[in-house]
Design a protein around this motif. Structure first.
Motif, short mmCIF file in Angstrom:
data_model
loop_
_atom_site.label_atom_id
_atom_site.label_comp_id
_atom_site.label_asym_id
_atom_site.label_seq_id
_atom_site.Cartn_x
_atom_site.Cartn_y
_atom_site.Cartn_z
N THR A 419 0.81 -1.06 0.01
CA THR A 419 0.03 0.06 0.13
C THR A 419 0.89 1.39 -0.08
O THR A 419 1.86 1.56 0.75
N ALA A 420 0.71 2.12 -0.83
CA ALA A 420 1.59 3.27 -1.19
C ALA A 420 1.15 4.22 -0.01
O ALA A 420 -0.24 4.83 0.05
N VAL A 421 1.95 4.62 0.98
CA VAL A 421 1.69 5.13 2.22
C VAL A 421 2.57 6.63 2.17
O VAL A 421 3.69 6.61 2.09
N LEU A 422 2.00 7.84 2.08
CA LEU A 422 2.52 9.09 1.83
C LEU A 422 2.06 9.66 3.23
O LEU A 422 0.92 9.71 3.92
N PHE A 423 3.05 10.90 3.73
CA PHE A 423 2.61 11.37 4.73
C PHE A 423 2.44 12.94 4.76
O PHE A 423 2.86 13.64 3.84
N SER A 424 1.59 13.48 5.72
CA SER A 424 1.42 15.06 5.02
C SER A 424 2.67 15.69 5.44
O SER A 424 3.23 15.82 6.09
N GLY A 425 2.99 16.63 4.47
CA GLY A 425 4.08 17.36 4.28
C GLY A 425 4.44 17.76 2.91
O GLY A 425 3.77 17.29 1.99
N THR A 426 5.71 17.95 2.48
CA THR A 426 6.28 18.17 1.34
C THR A 426 6.68 17.01 0.67
O THR A 426 6.81 16.04 1.41
N ILE A 427 6.81 16.91 -0.63
CA ILE A 427 7.49 15.85 -1.38
C ILE A 427 8.76 15.68 -0.72
O ILE A 427 9.12 14.44 -0.57
N ALA A 428 9.49 16.64 -0.64
CA ALA A 428 10.90 16.39 -0.30
C ALA A 428 10.89 15.77 1.36
O ALA A 428 11.59 14.76 1.39
N GLU A 429 10.19 16.08 2.24
CA GLU A 429 10.18 15.59 3.37
C GLU A 429 9.71 14.02 3.24
O GLU A 429 10.21 13.19 4.18
N ASN A 430 8.72 13.72 2.52
CA ASN A 430 8.19 12.22 2.22
C ASN A 430 9.65 11.54 1.66
O ASN A 430 9.67 10.11 2.10
N VAL A 431 10.21 12.24 0.65
CA VAL A 431 11.32 11.38 0.27
C VAL A 431 12.38 11.33 1.24
O VAL A 431 13.10 10.38 1.16
N ARG A 432 12.69 12.24 1.91
CA ARG A 432 13.72 12.11 2.88
C ARG A 432 13.53 11.27 4.13
O ARG A 432 14.67 10.92 4.91
N TYR A 433 12.39 10.43 4.09
CA TYR A 433 12.23 9.29 5.11
C TYR A 433 13.08 8.16 4.75
O TYR A 433 13.61 7.55 5.63
N GLY A 434 13.62 8.15 3.69
CA GLY A 434 14.41 7.14 3.13
C GLY A 434 15.98 7.55 3.44
O GLY A 434 16.80 6.65 3.34
N LYS A 435 16.17 8.92 3.45
CA LYS A 435 17.40 9.34 4.05
C LYS A 435 17.27 10.74 4.43
O LYS A 435 17.14 11.70 3.72
N GLU A 436 17.46 10.84 5.61
CA GLU A 436 17.60 12.11 6.31
C GLU A 436 18.08 13.33 6.01
O GLU A 436 17.42 14.48 5.93
N ASN A 437 19.25 13.09 5.52
CA ASN A 437 20.05 14.37 5.26
C ASN A 437 20.31 14.19 3.73
O ASN A 437 21.23 14.86 3.02
N ALA A 438 19.23 13.89 2.86
CA ALA A 438 19.47 13.84 1.33
C ALA A 438 19.37 15.34 0.93
O ALA A 438 18.61 16.14 1.36
N THR A 439 20.33 15.53 -0.09
CA THR A 439 20.27 16.82 -0.56
C THR A 439 19.14 17.04 -1.61
O THR A 439 18.61 15.94 -2.10
N GLU A 440 18.98 18.13 -2.21
CA GLU A 440 18.00 18.22 -3.36
C GLU A 440 18.26 17.62 -4.51
O GLU A 440 17.41 16.87 -5.39
N GLU A 441 19.87 17.50 -4.77
CA GLU A 441 20.31 16.77 -5.83
C GLU A 441 20.01 15.38 -6.01
O GLU A 441 19.39 14.60 -6.80
N GLU A 442 20.08 14.69 -4.67
CA GLU A 442 19.75 13.28 -4.49
C GLU A 442 18.24 13.00 -4.35
O GLU A 442 17.85 12.08 -5.02
N ILE A 443 17.63 13.98 -4.06
CA ILE A 443 15.94 13.85 -4.06
C ILE A 443 15.60 13.77 -5.51
O ILE A 443 14.72 12.82 -6.05
N TRP A 444 16.10 14.71 -6.37
CA TRP A 444 15.73 15.00 -7.66
C TRP A 444 16.18 13.46 -8.37
O TRP A 444 15.42 13.08 -9.51
#
Length: 591
Positions: A419-444
């Motif tokens: 089940t695809a689960v997302l949390f309230s917040g920005t896209i960047a905040e949701n992606v950073r669940y996988g890596k807390e200190n991920a840079t914008e370049e890593e997110i993109w």
């Protein structure tokens, strides 16, 4: 059951300050009737007007001091009770977070939410009442009783006759309320469960035109709770009029007997008025304490329900001694290995998985396929240790997953749930669940791999665009791609995709798998799939049937040797087992 009073220890100085201030508040209150008696006897009866003014000033000063002490005591009481609730909610949340999935299922989400919110509030309110009401009432009761006996012993005996009657009355009512309150909390849990189900399943309800049935079921549960609450409140409502009746009868008896004492000069008019005030204080103290006896049963039920959660030992625990030193990248051992694994849920007699054995090397992609209920999701849930095996063992990097810390194990795995689960917040905040200190370049980059760049770029704020609760402002396919990006951004050693490509069209599916193959080629990848076209080019396919392995091999090997796999392919291709092969190669065509 856990002793919840430990959560008050950090606020013991606040509690001590509150009790100290309450003591002075009671002291000033108890001085007022004595001053008033002197004002009546000396000022009014004796005709000394100056004495009335003098006593009036004293009484105003005492009232101001009483008010200041009351406000300050209220502040410290609020700090203590609110702090208690904060610490209790924190531990409740951390305890629930440590539960295995099986323990979550045992309690249910609705009751866990109710216990963390409503039940904690019940106890918080009782703590505030205990400090504000019981301490005041107890001090007032004892002090007023002493002063009343000091004024007139024989009249005090009239009051002493009534107090045991009140105590018995309160005891009978509280005994009757206790089981009713417990039942009311259970009904509240049921109402919360129905509400949660109806809100999360609103699309299904509307799709099948079941709004009226859903409303009816909710109204029935709501009416049931209301009627039961009224039943409880009727018992409570019977208590207070009865107590007030006894209080008024006592006051009348005191006035009647006191008139004779004044006539015989054993009591002055001022003392009589002070005596009535002391009687009123005593009776009000009893009423306040009895009110506590009404709310304590509900708080006790809430405390028991909370203690039940806090007393549960998590089913999945880190070992006292771990193999963390051996848990590291080693090309000589498989990334993931199942050795004769069996699994069944605690509340079930049937095995979900039986004698499962296979391994996944680094750089290898395997797929797990099978019919509904064959155990595919249960199998992959054993790798990050969401559940523990019933028999055999699961190894990651050569170490038994039960012998390493859960944190270290899960840092090695990128898990995308069914089940695809997302949390309230920005896209960047949701992606950073996988890596807390991920840079914008890593997110993109993660979004690019997950084929999510196109729709994120079209959003007004890009990766800073807001995702609403549950991801309701993005489509199902977009949610799945964002959850895949969340798993990819941390670049773990092992990836698990639990049927995550079902909402994607064939072109996006092919492009995504091609990007994954290119970007994470050194990682071990496990894909649970329903569509054969998604997995025909993987290194190895595991076919599950009834919790057992029915076949392992490539698409070509299984087409020849595994009847179950052949039937799955035929059911999806209209009888042509070779038809989807071209579709599965569409990634190359997409380039």
């Amino acid at each position: 059951m856990k002793n919840l009073t430990i959560y008050l220890k950090p606020y013991k100085y606040y509690i001590a300050a509150a009790v100290f201030l309450i003591f002075f508040q009671c002291l000033t209150q108890l001085m007022l009737p004595g001053l008033m008696a002197k004002m009546v006897d000396v000022g009014i009866v004796g005709g000394d007007i100056d004495y009335i003014y003098k006593m009036g000033v004293y009484m105003l000063v005492l009232t101001a001091i009483c008010m200041i002490c009351s406000v300050a005591a209220g502040y410290y009481t609020a700090q203590s009770s609110a702090g208690f609730a904060k610490l209790l909610r924190r531990d409740l949340f951390e305890t629930v977070e440590s539960f295995s999935l099986e323990q979550f299922d045992k309690f249910g989400t609705s009751t866990l939410v109710t216990r963390t919110t409503n039940d904690v509030s019940q106890i918080q309110n009782v703590i505030m009442m205990l400090l504000r009401v019981v301490v005041v009432a107890s001090l007032t009761f004892v002090s007023s009783l002493i002063l009343m006996f000091y004024k007139d012993v024989t009249m005090s005996l009239v009051v002493l006759v009534v107090i045991p009657v009140l105590a018995v009355f309160v005891y009978i009512v509280s005994r009757k309320i206790m089981p009713m309150v417990k039942e009311m909390q259970n009904k509240l849990d049921g109402l919360s469960r129905i509400l949660r189900e109806r809100l999360t399943g609103v699309r299904v309800i509307r799709a099948f035109n079941k709004e009226e049935a859903a409303n009816k079921q909710y109204e029935e549960a709501n009416d049931d709770l209301m009627l039961f609450s009224l039943k409880v409140n009727r018992v409570v409502a019977f208590l207070f009029p009865g107590m007030l009746l006894l209080m008024n009868l006592t006051t009348i008896a005191v006035l009647w007997y006191g008139s004779f004492r004044i006539e015989t000069a054993h009591l002055t008019i001022g003392d009589m008025m002070a005596f009535i005030q002391y009687v009123t204080m005593i009776m009000m103290s009893v009423i306040m304490i009895s009110f506590i006896f009404i709310i304590i049963p509900r708080a006790k039920v809430s405390a028991d329900r909370i203690s039940e959660i806090l007393s549960v030992e998590p089913a999945i625990l880190d070992p006292a001694e771990t193999d963390s030193a051996a848990f590291k990248f080693d090309e000589r051992v498989p990334a993931v290995e199942f050795r004769n694994v069996s699994f069944q849920y605690n509340d079930s007699d049937a095995s979900i998985l039986k004698n499962i054995s296979f391994s996944v090397d680094r750089g290898e992609t395997i797929a797990v396929i099978g019919g509904m209920g064959s155990g595919k999701t249960s199998l992959v849930n054993l790798i990050p240790r969401f559940y523990d095996v019933s028999g055999g063992a699961v190894f990651v990097n050569g170490a038994d997953v039960r012998r390493v810390s859960q944190k270290q194990l899960r840092e090695t795995i990128g898990f995308v749930s069914q089940t695809a689960v997302l949390f309230s917040g920005t896209i960047a905040e949701n992606v950073r669940y996988g890596k807390e200190n991920a840079t914008e370049e890593e997110i993109w980059k993660a979004l690019e791999i997950a084929q999510a760049t196109d729709f994120v770029e079209n959003m007004e704020e890009g990766i800073n665009s807001y995702i609403s609760q549950g991801g309701t402002n993005v489509s199902g396919g977009q949610k799945q791609r964002l959850t895949i990006a969340r798993a990819v951004v941390g670049r773990p050693e092992i990836y698990i995709f639990d049927d995550n490509f079902s909402a994607l069209d064939y072109k996006t599916d092919a492009n995504l798998r091609h990007a994954l193959k290119t970007e994470i080629k050194d990682a071990a990848v496990i894909i649970v799939a329903q569509r054969v076209a998604t997995i025909r080019n993987v290194s190895k396919i595991i076919v599950l049937d009834g919790g057992q392995i029915a076949g392992i091999g490539t698409d070509a090997e299984l087409t020849e040797s595994c009847e179950i796999y052949r039937k799955i392919v035929e059911s999806q291709t209209g009888g042509d087992v070779h038809l989807p092969a071209n579709i599965s190669n569409s990634a190359e065509a997409a380039e």
